[in-house]
Scaffold this motif. Sequence first.
Motif, PDB file in Angstrom:
ATOM      1  N   PHE A  54       0.833  -1.201   0.000  1.00  0.00           N
ATOM      2  CA  PHE A  54       0.000   0.000   0.000  1.00  0.00           C
ATOM      3  C   PHE A  54       0.873   1.258   0.000  1.00  0.00           C
ATOM      4  O   PHE A  54       0.612   2.232  -0.726  1.00  0.00           O
ATOM      5  N   LEU A  55       1.938   1.166   0.850  1.00  0.00           N
ATOM      6  CA  LEU A  55       2.850   2.290   0.905  1.00  0.00           C
ATOM      7  C   LEU A  55       3.544   2.509  -0.438  1.00  0.00           C
ATOM      8  O   LEU A  55       3.715   3.634  -0.904  1.00  0.00           O
ATOM      9  N   ALA A  56       3.941   1.335  -1.034  1.00  0.00           N
ATOM     10  CA  ALA A  56       4.594   1.436  -2.350  1.00  0.00           C
ATOM     11  C   ALA A  56       3.633   2.016  -3.369  1.00  0.00           C
ATOM     12  O   ALA A  56       4.001   2.846  -4.223  1.00  0.00           O
ATOM     13  N   ALA A  57       2.357   1.575  -3.261  1.00  0.00           N
ATOM     14  CA  ALA A  57       1.343   2.098  -4.193  1.00  0.00           C
ATOM     15  C   ALA A  57       1.167   3.594  -3.983  1.00  0.00           C
ATOM     16  O   ALA A  57       1.031   4.370  -4.950  1.00  0.00           O
ATOM     17  N   LEU A  58       1.180   3.987  -2.683  1.00  0.00           N
ATOM     18  CA  LEU A  58       1.051   5.416  -2.407  1.00  0.00           C
ATOM     19  C   LEU A  58       2.228   6.194  -2.968  1.00  0.00           C
ATOM     20  O   LEU A  58       2.062   7.303  -3.521  1.00  0.00           O
ATOM     21  N   VAL A  59       3.417   5.621  -2.814  1.00  0.00           N
ATOM     22  CA  VAL A  59       4.611   6.285  -3.351  1.00  0.00           C
ATOM     23  C   VAL A  59       4.510   6.417  -4.863  1.00  0.00           C
ATOM     24  O   VAL A  59       4.784   7.464  -5.444  1.00  0.00           O
ATOM     25  N   VAL A  60       4.089   5.310  -5.483  1.00  0.00           N
ATOM     26  CA  VAL A  60       3.962   5.333  -6.956  1.00  0.00           C
ATOM     27  C   VAL A  60       2.914   6.346  -7.366  1.00  0.00           C
ATOM     28  O   VAL A  60       3.087   7.126  -8.319  1.00  0.00           O
ATOM     29  N   LEU A  61       1.784   6.299  -6.614  1.00  0.00           N
ATOM     30  CA  LEU A  61       0.709   7.255  -6.936  1.00  0.00           C
ATOM     31  C   LEU A  61       1.189   8.683  -6.731  1.00  0.00           C
ATOM     32  O   LEU A  61       0.896   9.579  -7.540  1.00  0.00           O
ATOM     33  N   TRP A  62       1.902   8.908  -5.646  1.00  0.00           N
ATOM     34  CA  TRP A  62       2.403  10.261  -5.378  1.00  0.00           C
ATOM     35  C   TRP A  62       3.347  10.730  -6.470  1.00  0.00           C
ATOM     36  O   TRP A  62       3.263  11.867  -6.934  1.00  0.00           O
ATOM     37  N   ILE A  63       4.240   9.800  -6.853  1.00  0.00           N
ATOM     38  CA  ILE A  63       5.181  10.139  -7.950  1.00  0.00           C
ATOM     39  C   ILE A  63       4.408  10.427  -9.225  1.00  0.00           C
ATOM     40  O   ILE A  63       4.695  11.391  -9.955  1.00  0.00           O
ATOM     41  N   PHE A  64       3.393   9.590  -9.502  1.00  0.00           N
ATOM     42  CA  PHE A  64       2.582   9.785 -10.714  1.00  0.00           C
ATOM     43  C   PHE A  64       1.871  11.122 -10.678  1.00  0.00           C
ATOM     44  O   PHE A  64       1.874  11.886 -11.658  1.00  0.00           O
ATOM     45  N   LEU A  65       1.248  11.350  -9.492  1.00  0.00           N
ATOM     46  CA  LEU A  65       0.519  12.616  -9.374  1.00  0.00           C
ATOM     47  C   LEU A  65       1.462  13.802  -9.431  1.00  0.00           C
ATOM     48  O   LEU A  65       1.125  14.847 -10.006  1.00  0.00           O
ATOM     49  N   ALA A  66       2.629  13.681  -8.857  1.00  0.00           N
ATOM     50  CA  ALA A  66       3.607  14.763  -8.892  1.00  0.00           C
ATOM     51  C   ALA A  66       4.038  15.049 -10.323  1.00  0.00           C
ATOM     52  O   ALA A  66       4.146  16.203 -10.733  1.00  0.00           O
ATOM     53  N   ARG A  67       4.300  13.932 -11.046  1.00  0.00           N
ATOM     54  CA  ARG A  67       4.700  14.108 -12.446  1.00  0.00           C
ATOM     55  C   ARG A  67       3.546  14.695 -13.266  1.00  0.00           C
ATOM     56  O   ARG A  67       3.736  15.555 -14.133  1.00  0.00           O
ATOM     57  N   PHE A  68       2.324  14.196 -12.935  1.00  0.00           N
ATOM     58  CA  PHE A  68       1.149  14.687 -13.652  1.00  0.00           C
ATOM     59  C   PHE A  68       0.962  16.186 -13.401  1.00  0.00           C
ATOM     60  O   PHE A  68       0.704  16.959 -14.327  1.00  0.00           O
ATOM     61  N   GLN A  69       1.113  16.558 -12.129  1.00  0.00           N
ATOM     62  CA  GLN A  69       0.962  17.973 -11.784  1.00  0.00           C
ATOM     63  C   GLN A  69       2.049  18.821 -12.440  1.00  0.00           C
ATOM     64  O   GLN A  69       1.800  19.928 -12.913  1.00  0.00           O
ATOM     65  N   HIS A  70       3.270  18.233 -12.435  1.00  0.00           N
ATOM     66  CA  HIS A  70       4.382  18.949 -13.059  1.00  0.00           C
ATOM     67  C   HIS A  70       4.105  19.177 -14.546  1.00  0.00           C
ATOM     68  O   HIS A  70       4.302  20.287 -15.078  1.00  0.00           O
ATOM     69  N   ASN A  71       3.662  18.086 -15.187  1.00  0.00           N
ATOM     70  CA  ASN A  71       3.337  18.194 -16.619  1.00  0.00           C
ATOM     71  C   ASN A  71       2.194  19.182 -16.834  1.00  0.00           C
ATOM     72  O   ASN A  71       2.206  19.974 -17.795  1.00  0.00           O
ATOM     73  N   LYS A  72       1.194  19.081 -15.940  1.00  0.00           N
ATOM     74  CA  LYS A  72       0.049  19.979 -16.070  1.00  0.00           C
ATOM     75  C   LYS A  72       0.478  21.417 -15.882  1.00  0.00           C
ATOM     76  O   LYS A  72       0.068  22.325 -16.642  1.00  0.00           O
ATOM     77  N   ASP A  73       1.317  21.647 -14.850  1.00  0.00           N
ATOM     78  CA  ASP A  73       1.806  22.997 -14.612  1.00  0.00           C
ATOM     79  C   ASP A  73       2.613  23.498 -15.800  1.00  0.00           C
ATOM     80  O   ASP A  73       2.503  24.665 -16.187  1.00  0.00           O
ATOM     81  N   GLN A  74       3.412  22.597 -16.354  1.00  0.00           N
ATOM     82  CA  GLN A  74       4.231  22.976 -17.504  1.00  0.00           C
ATOM     83  C   GLN A  74       3.345  23.312 -18.696  1.00  0.00           C
ATOM     84  O   GLN A  74       3.594  24.291 -19.414  1.00  0.00           O
ATOM     85  N   GLN A  75       2.282  22.483 -18.880  1.00  0.00           N
ATOM     86  CA  GLN A  75       1.351  22.750 -19.974  1.00  0.00           C
ATOM     87  C   GLN A  75       0.643  24.091 -19.761  1.00  0.00           C
ATOM     88  O   GLN A  75       0.445  24.862 -20.707  1.00  0.00           O
ATOM     89  N   ASN A  76       0.250  24.321 -18.491  1.00  0.00           N
ATOM     90  CA  ASN A  76      -0.423  25.585 -18.197  1.00  0.00           C
ATOM     91  C   ASN A  76       0.499  26.770 -18.443  1.00  0.00           C
ATOM     92  O   ASN A  76       0.078  27.815 -18.956  1.00  0.00           O
ATOM     93  N   GLU A  77       1.758  26.595 -18.020  1.00  0.00           N
ATOM     94  CA  GLU A  77       2.718  27.653 -18.245  1.00  0.00           C
ATOM     95  C   GLU A  77       2.911  27.898 -19.740  1.00  0.00           C
ATOM     96  O   GLU A  77       2.977  29.050 -20.192  1.00  0.00           O
ATOM     97  N   GLU A  78       3.027  26.818 -20.494  1.00  0.00           N
ATOM     98  CA  GLU A  78       3.206  26.948 -21.941  1.00  0.00           C
ATOM     99  C   GLU A  78       1.971  27.588 -22.564  1.00  0.00           C
ATOM    100  O   GLU A  78       2.090  28.438 -23.470  1.00  0.00           O
ATOM    101  N   ALA A  79       0.789  27.150 -22.087  1.00  0.00           N
ATOM    102  CA  ALA A  79      -0.443  27.734 -22.623  1.00  0.00           C
ATOM    103  C   ALA A  79      -0.524  29.216 -22.279  1.00  0.00           C
ATOM    104  O   ALA A  79      -0.925  30.052 -23.105  1.00  0.00           O
ATOM    105  N   ALA A  80      -0.168  29.545 -21.022  1.00  0.00           N
ATOM    106  CA  ALA A  80      -0.200  30.943 -20.603  1.00  0.00           C
ATOM    107  C   ALA A  80       0.796  31.766 -21.403  1.00  0.00           C
ATOM    108  O   ALA A  80       0.515  32.898 -21.820  1.00  0.00           O
TER     109      ALA A  80
END
Length: 378
Positions: free
Chosen positions: A27-53
Amino acid sequence: MNRHMQERHSRFRKGYTIYLIVLGALFLAALVVLWIFLARFQHNKDQQNEEAALEAALLQEQKEQEEAARRAPQLAFESWLAGTGADYWTEAWFAQNPDSLDSRDAVREEMERLFDPNAVTCWKSADFTAEAPVYVLKNGEDSLAKVFLTGSGTNWNVSSTEFAFTGDKTASVQAVDGSRVFCNGVELSEEYAGEAQVNFSYEPLADQLLNPVAWRTYTVEGLLLEPELTAEAPEGCSITQTEDGFFLCLDDETALPYRDKALNFIRAYLYYYMMGYNGTAGNMYAVLAYLTPGSQAYQDISDSYNGVIWNTAYSNIDTSDTTAGGAVVWADNCYSVDVSYNATCTLNGQAVEYGSATVRVYFFDSGDGFGITNFEIM
């Protein structure tokens, strides 16, 4: 509980604990993976938003630049127009019409009227393009000028102006050949003058004139305003205009003896004819006294005796309504005075209108001074 059961229970607890640990680790590993995924997703999203802006900002900047470039000619034109006035248009007029004889003060006054900021409107010209903007200034329905701009991007300037109207005023004046002629105070050269012309038409004296007065017509064209044309007359003379044209006349003081003599001659002439058979010889000699002996006029009056002696004799002769015009100079040796009369009298007790006319009396100098030598009924 026997030992076997205790061992079995102990193994269950151990296994369950391991299971829970493994499950927690997973579960912890899943949380870590999920956190990493979400972090990367947010990073990508932020980058996309920045590029769009950034892209939106670039697009907005581009639009603003395009709008600024689009409005730049108009703004440059408006800024330029706000700085112009009557002085600018006056200078522009004389720059485009360097040979203009218009008065500068009068042109400025006219430009102040035409280019009144409260009356002038601005329009895009029919030949306006984004690459070559052209504006038109109007006063009501009247086009005043075209304004041309050059430049690119946001850097535009007025490069030239062109009046939509031209000077269309024309004027002329007759002047004695050799005299000075002025247009709005500027002396005109002979390039404005026509051919010299002698207007003397009385044939009996035409070939005897000494330095006959010749006239030139000075004409000016293409003026913005009605000009003031003046011609200087020779010293001691003036230029007079009548319905018959322009005449060079002696000044009043110099002309007075000629006017008086012509007036008295015509009155004596009328009296001679109106008295008819009554005192014919004496009346004739009274007329001849005003004439140069041997002249055409002297001969004509002398020859009239045989006819006049048969004329009706009128009474109450009145020649007071007789007036003399100016003394016209035709040449150095020839003047004339026009005398107009309206004679009345009485015949058989009845008032009679004897007649009215204008007689041109010529004074000619053959070397012995001026005297009356000729006359003609006009």
